[in-house]
Structure formats: structure tokens, C-alpha cells
Design a protein around this motif. Structure first.
Motif, mmCIF file in Angstrom:
data_model
loop_
_atom_site.group_PDB
_atom_site.id
_atom_site.type_symbol
_atom_site.label_atom_id
_atom_site.label_comp_id
_atom_site.label_asym_id
_atom_site.label_seq_id
_atom_site.Cartn_x
_atom_site.Cartn_y
_atom_site.Cartn_z
ATOM 1 N N UNK A 64 0.812 -1.209 0.000
ATOM 2 C CA UNK A 64 0.000 0.000 0.000
ATOM 3 C C UNK A 64 0.845 1.257 0.000
ATOM 4 N N UNK A 65 1.954 1.228 0.735
ATOM 5 C CA UNK A 65 2.846 2.391 0.768
ATOM 6 C C UNK A 65 3.449 2.654 -0.609
ATOM 7 N N UNK A 66 3.852 1.583 -1.289
ATOM 8 C CA UNK A 66 4.437 1.757 -2.632
ATOM 9 C C UNK A 66 3.414 2.376 -3.575
ATOM 10 N N UNK A 67 2.166 1.875 -3.516
ATOM 11 C CA UNK A 67 1.126 2.439 -4.377
ATOM 12 C C UNK A 67 0.833 3.893 -4.042
ATOM 13 N N UNK A 68 0.658 4.145 -2.755
ATOM 14 C CA UNK A 68 0.220 5.468 -2.313
ATOM 15 C C UNK A 68 1.260 6.545 -2.554
ATOM 16 N N UNK A 69 2.523 6.210 -2.307
ATOM 17 C CA UNK A 69 3.559 7.244 -2.347
ATOM 18 C C UNK A 69 4.481 7.159 -3.569
ATOM 19 N N UNK A 70 4.325 6.116 -4.391
ATOM 20 C CA UNK A 70 5.180 5.997 -5.578
ATOM 21 C C UNK A 70 4.362 5.882 -6.856
ATOM 22 N N UNK A 71 3.602 4.811 -6.994
ATOM 23 C CA UNK A 71 2.954 4.546 -8.273
ATOM 24 C C UNK A 71 1.822 5.526 -8.593
ATOM 25 N N UNK A 72 1.001 5.861 -7.610
ATOM 26 C CA UNK A 72 -0.078 6.811 -7.886
ATOM 27 C C UNK A 72 0.467 8.198 -8.248
ATOM 28 N N UNK B 50 9.127 -8.580 -5.416
ATOM 29 C CA UNK B 50 7.819 -8.994 -4.943
ATOM 30 C C UNK B 50 6.926 -7.835 -4.515
ATOM 31 N N UNK B 51 7.391 -6.890 -3.690
ATOM 32 C CA UNK B 51 6.522 -5.768 -3.328
ATOM 33 C C UNK B 51 6.075 -4.961 -4.542
ATOM 34 N N UNK B 52 6.973 -4.794 -5.500
ATOM 35 C CA UNK B 52 6.631 -4.044 -6.713
ATOM 36 C C UNK B 52 5.575 -4.795 -7.518
ATOM 37 N N UNK B 53 5.754 -6.109 -7.649
ATOM 38 C CA UNK B 53 4.796 -6.928 -8.394
ATOM 39 C C UNK B 53 3.405 -6.838 -7.786
ATOM 40 N N UNK B 54 3.311 -7.043 -6.476
ATOM 41 C CA UNK B 54 2.001 -7.065 -5.839
ATOM 42 C C UNK B 54 1.363 -5.678 -5.835
ATOM 43 N N UNK B 55 2.177 -4.637 -5.609
ATOM 44 C CA UNK B 55 1.647 -3.273 -5.606
ATOM 45 C C UNK B 55 1.024 -2.928 -6.956
ATOM 46 N N UNK B 56 1.693 -3.306 -8.045
ATOM 47 C CA UNK B 56 1.144 -3.039 -9.372
ATOM 48 C C UNK B 56 -0.098 -3.880 -9.639
ATOM 49 N N UNK B 57 -0.125 -5.098 -9.093
ATOM 50 C CA UNK B 57 -1.293 -5.955 -9.226
ATOM 51 C C UNK B 57 -2.522 -5.285 -8.601
ATOM 52 N N UNK B 58 -2.296 -4.497 -7.530
ATOM 53 C CA UNK B 58 -3.380 -3.765 -6.882
ATOM 54 C C UNK B 58 -3.627 -2.418 -7.533
ATOM 55 N N UNK B 59 -2.610 -1.828 -8.131
ATOM 56 C CA UNK B 59 -2.715 -0.463 -8.657
ATOM 57 C C UNK B 59 -3.733 -0.345 -9.791
ATOM 58 N N UNK B 60 -3.624 -1.191 -10.797
ATOM 59 C CA UNK B 60 -4.445 -1.024 -11.996
ATOM 60 C C UNK B 60 -5.940 -1.202 -11.748
ATOM 61 N N UNK B 61 -6.378 -2.158 -10.941
ATOM 62 C CA UNK B 61 -7.819 -2.285 -10.719
ATOM 63 C C UNK B 61 -8.443 -1.134 -9.930
ATOM 64 N N UNK B 62 -7.639 -0.378 -9.146
ATOM 65 C CA UNK B 62 -8.220 0.668 -8.313
ATOM 66 C C UNK B 62 -7.905 2.071 -8.807
ATOM 67 N N UNK B 63 -7.124 2.204 -9.874
ATOM 68 C CA UNK B 63 -6.744 3.523 -10.390
ATOM 69 C C UNK B 63 -7.951 4.163 -11.085
ATOM 70 N N UNK B 64 -8.601 5.084 -10.396
ATOM 71 C CA UNK B 64 -9.805 5.718 -10.948
ATOM 72 C C UNK B 64 -9.494 6.461 -12.238
#
Length: 640
Positions: free
Chosen positions: A367-375, A463-477
Motif C-alpha cells: 500500500x505504501x508503494x502504491x500510495x507514495x510511488x505509483x499513484x 515482490x513488493x513491486x509486483x504485488x503493488x502493481x497488481x493492486x494499482x491497476x484495478x483501483x486507479x480511478x
């Protein structure tokens, strides 16, 4: 009690990731196989209805002293006789219906982003439409409509009646305060005695200020009993894939400062303390109730309404909340807020209360990777690039940043490949003494700096990068209904062909991006697996990984085709580009960066140097020597 959270801790390399996807797909298939038949569902429903009827009869038998009336009793009276009849049924609260001059049950109010309808019966919102959004079929997005949502306060009167506000008629007034529109709904027992719902609708805001208060009802409401708030809502389907949308439709809440959620797919219920807000999240849109003072105790439930995707195509889940409203003296005075809008972290941040955490970023470090990096990264790229191109550019940046991982892995494989003749010779020399062979193998690998574990740590970093991206695309409004090439919506699956039938797990369509991703994964695994087979021969007493990976080369792409056929096309696009880049990086490392002869020469230099063993290596060596001695002693004892 909080739902139990299970954290699976495994050391995974690149190949294990694919195995994880395979296992997950098999579990999904087993769940599908074990779902109840239509006959079983019908029988269960009949049994459930029978139990409900029995409970109603039992409740009626034990409440002979309490006057409980039904909704049909509360219609607005037209003459004095009907007024008298209504008063005999609901007492002082008949005043509100008897004196109402409002002719229409519906009251329409709107701002820049919301179209709202209030119903005088119940006093709450009967319709909420989001002006700026449509669903996959170009139909306007409604969060509340046609009775899918019930907002009710149940209380007991001092003359021993049990009443529900959803059945009673409120008197409405609409006023303006600057740019704000104020809607007041009052359930009166006299002109200056009432229960009031007060709504403040602000320009261009998804959040509505909402106050529940009472005045002068001390003699009408029995405050020694709880005054319960019930909020139930069925969530409408808005996405192309109802199963995909349902996976991300979830009741989320903040209790005692922590954000938690109910079960993703099964029925679930909890009783929580000190709840700050509750979010009925239906993937890309949410209905959220916020309180300025935490609800002391809240019972929440979630029910999955999708049993058959072909039949259950209107609603996804049903959420409900029940809590006792706090009293201020002998009256109600609860300051709340209602949010109806996108499940977009950037919008939710505007309203404080930590509401952006209702977005499913992922747990822990993911969640931290998504929130503070990928988004933030994707938000920056998509601000000046088309969304599909932004995904490709983000993929390139991520792969370049992680390219050192591939380099470390491939270097480890090359070292083992160079040592393979010597390792084979050791195994042949000590083929009758597996322990000795293992000791000399470890000693050689340690001297040469070519441990098989050397490539594991870099793989774990991915692994953290893989899973974070797996969560990123379905929730990216931001990806919702954004087109790219043949994909009509990057947040949903792409379609290049419709099938005249539905294939279990796969669906009734063909998506092209998963096919391209599967092809890319096949060739990438073909390259890496071939190298692994040459560099890492089977260890004594260990499974034949080479044989397993030979089959995985074909299973993994098939699983990609099946699992991602109904997933976000943006994710499949990412995997396609990611594996193409991985193939390119691998070829560059192999042909232009690493030289097998230089690696061999470097290994010989390393072998010639005295190698100091770490404490762990020394301990392992001692343990192996002790095990060898014990084995020898056992063999001697057998001979005796």
C-alpha cells in the motif's frame, strides 16, 4: 471483534510468482466447482424464508404490549376521520402528516456534481445521481435509486409504540445560505416539536453536511431505550465485468483509528467500537457516512448478491449498518456527513477524516508503494501523456529501475553455469556419500562467490513491486473509461471477439492484451528456464526443478490467458510491455555486458583467494560434519 488477517510469508523468486498465480487460479476453479447448485440455493432460500416467518410470529407473540404498525398505516390523511385514525395508530407523530402542505413526495436539489432527490416519506435521499459519470453502457451512474437504499431511525415512544422514520412523513423546507442549499426535513409532533434531518449541499462538492437533531420530544420519545440508526444499501453494478467489480466492492470502515474492511467475497459481519466512518465502496464509486464523534458501537454486515453472473446482473453486494445514536441531554444532536462520489484518493483527500484510506491500496508495504510511488508517478505521467502511453512509460521506468535485479540474477546463473563441470565432478566423485558431496559443493560455491541463493534476494526485491502493481491497476480511478488502441476501458477487460457461449473462469469474450502478455511470458520463461537448466542441476534430495519449470513454461501463459481475460486491460498491457523489456534487458546483459570467459577467469581468482567463512557458513559446516559423523556411527552399529 476484528476479522482475522492472515499474512502469508514466502520467499519467492520470479518463477515462484508464476506458481502463485497458478495456485490462485486453481483455488478459484475449486471454488467454482464447489458452489451450490440452483436446487440447493432454492432449498436454502425456502428454509431461510420459513425461519424469517417463524421469527416474526415469535416476536409478535412476545410484544403484545407494544404497538407496532406497518407502512400502509401511515398514509397522509385526507379528512378529520383519517387524521383521528392515524393518531390512534402512531400518536403525536400523526401531526406531521396531517399538517403537511407539500403535495409531491419528491424534492429535487442539485449542485455541479450531484442530482439529489429527497422523499418526504422517510425524509432521506431516495435518489443520488453523479452528473459527470456514466457506466459501461453509457447509463448515468446512480448510487441511490428505486429503493436500493434505506436510511431509518427506529425508536420507542412514551406511549409504548415502536416507530420507524422510513414509514413516516416529514415536512420539507428548502432555503439558501449564500451558495449553499439547505434542505430541512422535519417529523413533527407540534409546530415547535420535531425530529429533523438537516442537509447542506455545497457547490461542486460530493460531500453533504447532514445533521440529525430533535427538539421538544422529551415527552414523545422514550429515551431510556436505544434510538437506533439503520443504514442499508444494495450496490448497483456499473462495470463491464460484474465479477471483477464485485471483487473490489467492499465495506470499509475506520474504527479506533485503524482502517479495516469486511470480507471481499463471502458474507461477513462485525461489531466494532468507536467508528469514525463507514464506506459502502462499490469499486469506483462510494457512499460514505462520516461522524464528528465516533459511534460507540456499530454492527456492520456485508452480503454477496452475485451467485449467478448471468442472472444477478443488477446488484453486487448489500451492506448494512446499525448503531445507537448518542443523546445530548434528552435530545438528539448528531453532526454527520454523507459522501456520494468517486472512489478517487485525490478527491477523498479534500475531505480529511482519512477517507482516502477507503481506497484499497493494498496492505503493508504494498500500500505504501502504491500510495507514495505509483499513484503520484502515474498522475504525473498522465498529466501530459495519453493514459495508455503513460502506462508504457511507467513500465519502462520501473523496469529500468529494477534492471539491476535481472543483472544480479543472470550473473548468479552464469557463475553456476561456469562451475557446472566442477559441480558435476564433485557429485560423481561422492555419488555414494551425498553429505560429502553437499559439503564440497557448498565450499566450491562459497569460494567462487556463486551461491545459488545469490539470485534469491534480488528476486525478493521485486515482490513488493509486483504485488503493488497488481493492486494499482484495478483501483486507479484515472484509468476508468480511458481508451487505448482497441481497449475501450483500461480499467476493464478489452474485447476483440465475443463468444457465443461462456467458458468457466475464462468468460464469454476474448481479450487480446492477455494473449500478448502470455506470449511474452512464454518467451521470457523459455530464455530464463533454459539458462537455469544449464546452471543449476538437480540437488540431491531436492525436487527436480528443471522438470517442473519445463511444464511451467506452458502452464504460466495459460493461466495468464484465463485469469487476466476478465481483469483490467491496463494490467495486461503492463505485463506485456514489462516482459518485452525483460527479454530485451536479458539479451543485452547476455550479449553485451556479461562475458562468460571473464566470469570464469574471475571465479578462478576468487577460488585462489583465502575465503573467510561467515558465522552462518561455519555453523552450517559444523552441523553437516556432525550429521556425517552420526551417519558413520549408525553404519558402524548396523555392521556390529
Amino acid at each position: 471483534m476484528r476479522g482475522t488477517k492472515q499474512l502469508w510469508k514466502k520467499k519467492l523468486d520470479v518463477k515462484s510468482i508464476i506458481g502463485f498465480v497458478l495456485i490462485f487460479a486453481i483455488l478459484l476453479f475449486m471454488m467454482w466447482q464447489n458452489q451450490p447448485t440452483p436446487e440447493q440455493l432454492k432449498a436454502q432460500e425456502a428454509e431461510k424464508q420459513a425461519q424469517i416467518e417463524a421469527n416474526k410470529k415469535a416476536e409478535a407473540a412476545t410484544q403484545t404490549d407494544t404497538k407496532v404498525t406497518t407502512a400502509v398505516d401511515y398514509s397522509i390523511p385526507k379528512d378529520s376521520a383519517q387524521v383521528a385514525a392515524l393518531q390512534s395508530k402512531i400518536g403525536d407523530f400523526a401531526y406531521s402528516a396531517a399538517t403537511s402542505s407539500f403535495k409531491d413526495n419528491q424534492l429535487n436539489v442539485s449542485n455541479d456534481v450531484l442530482d439529489l432527490k429527497f422523499n418526504t416519506k422517510g425524509g432521506h435521499l431516495s435518489e443520488v445521481r453523479l452528473k459527470n459519470f456514466v457506466d459501461f453502457d453509457s447509463i448515468p451512474i446512480y448510487l441511490v435509486k428505486d429503493g436500493n437504499s434505506v436510511f431509518n431511525i427506529q425508536f420507542q415512544t412514551t406511549d409504548n409504540r415502536t416507530l420507524n422514520t422510513k414509514d413516516l412523513y416529514f415536512q420539507p423546507t428548502v432555503t439558501k445560505s449564500g451558495d449553499n442549499t439547505i434542505v430541512s426535513m422535519k417529523l413533527k409532533t407540534a409546530e415547535n416539536k420535531f425530529l429533523e434531518y438537516n442537509y447542506v449541499i455545497k457547490p461542486n462538492q460530493y460531500m453533504v453536511d447532514f445533521t440529525i437533531r430533535s427538539q421538544g420530544l422529551e415527552t414523545a420519545i422514550n429515551t431510556s431505550n436505544p434510538i437506533n440508526l439503520d443504514w442499508t444499501q444494495k450496490t448497483y453494478r456499473h462495470d463491464q465485468s460484474i465479477s471483477f467489480e464485485n471483487r473490489y466492492t467492499r465495506l470499509t470502515y475506520q474504527a479506533e483509528g485503524d482502517v479495516d474492511k469486511l470480507s471481499q467475497m463471502s458474507e461477513d459481519d462485525e461489531v466494532e467500537q468507536d467508528v469514525d466512518w463507514l464506506s459502502y465502496r462499490q469499486h469506483f464509486f462510494s457512499s460514505i457516512l462520516v461522524t464528528d464523534k465516533p459511534f460507540k458501537e456499530v454492527a456492520i454486515t456485508s452480503k454477496n448478491l452475485v451467485e449467478d453472473e448471468a442472472r444477478d446482473s443488477i446488484f453486487t453486494k448489500q451492506f448494512s449498518t446499525k448503531t445507537a445514536l448518542a443523546l445530548s441531554g434528552s435530545n438528539l444532536n448528531n453532526n454527520l456527513k454523507l459522501y456520494y462520489g468517486p472512489t478517487d484518493s485525490e478527491i477523498l483527500k479534500q475531505y480529511d477524516n482519512n477517507l482516502e484510506e477507503s481506497v484499497q491500496f493494498g496492505w503493508g508495504i504494498f500500500g505504501w508503494i502504491n500510495k507514495y510511488l505509483f499513484f503520484p508517478l502515474f498522475g504525473f505521467l498522465s498529466s501530459f501523456l495519453p493514459y495508455g502511453i503513460a502506462i508504457i512509460v511507467m513500465t519502462i521506468l520501473i523496469k529500468l529501475a529494477m534492471s539491476f535485479v535481472q543483472y544480479k540474477q543472470y550473473l548468479s546463473q552464469m557463475k553456476l553455469k561456469v562451475l557446472k563441470p566442477e559441480l558435476d565432478a564433485i557429485r560423481e566423485k561422492h555419488k555414494d556419500n551425498k553429505m560429502k558431496a553437499q559439503q564440497e559443493t557448498m565450499a566450491l560455491q562459497n569460494k567462487a562467490g556463486a551461491s545459488p541463493m545469490a539470485g534469491c534476494l534480488p528476486a525478493l526485491i521485486q515482490m513488493p513491486v509486483f504485488y503493488a502493481l497488481f493492486m494499482f491497476f484495478p483501483i486507479a480511478f484515472a484509468l476508468r473509461q480511458k481508451k487505448f488502441l482497441w481497449a475501450e476501458d483500461l480499467s476493464s477487460y478489452d474485447v476483440v471477439a465475443e463468444l457465443p457461449f461462456s467458458i468457466p473462469l475464462y468468460g464469454d469474450h476474448v481479450s487480446l492484451f492477455p494473449i500478448l502478455a502470455a506470449i511474452a511470458i512464454f518467451f521470457y520463461m523459455k530464455l530464463t528456464t533454459g539458462q537455469n537448466q544449464m546452471s543449476a542441476p538437480q540437488q540431491e534430495g531436492m525436487p527436480d526443478m528443471a522438470k517442473m519449470m519445463k511444464y511451467m513454461i506452458y502452464f504460466a501463459p495459460i493461466m495468464m490467458l484465463i485469469f487476466f481475460n476478465q481483469y483490467a486491460s491496463g494490467l495486461s498491457l503492463y505485463y506485456f510491455i514489462s516482459n518485452l523489456i525483460s527479454i530485451g534487458i536479458l539479451l543485452v546483459i547476455k550479449n553485451f555486458i556479461l562475458d562468460e570467459e571473464k566470469i570464469h577467469a574471475n571465479i578462478q581468482v576468487q577460488k585462489a583467494k583465502p575465503k573467510k567463512e561467515s558465522k552462518f557458513q561455519q555453523k552450517m559446516k559444523t552441523m553437516m560434519e556432525q550429521a556425517e559423523k552420526q551417519k558413520q556411527m549408525q553404519q558402524k552399529n548396523k555392521k556390529k
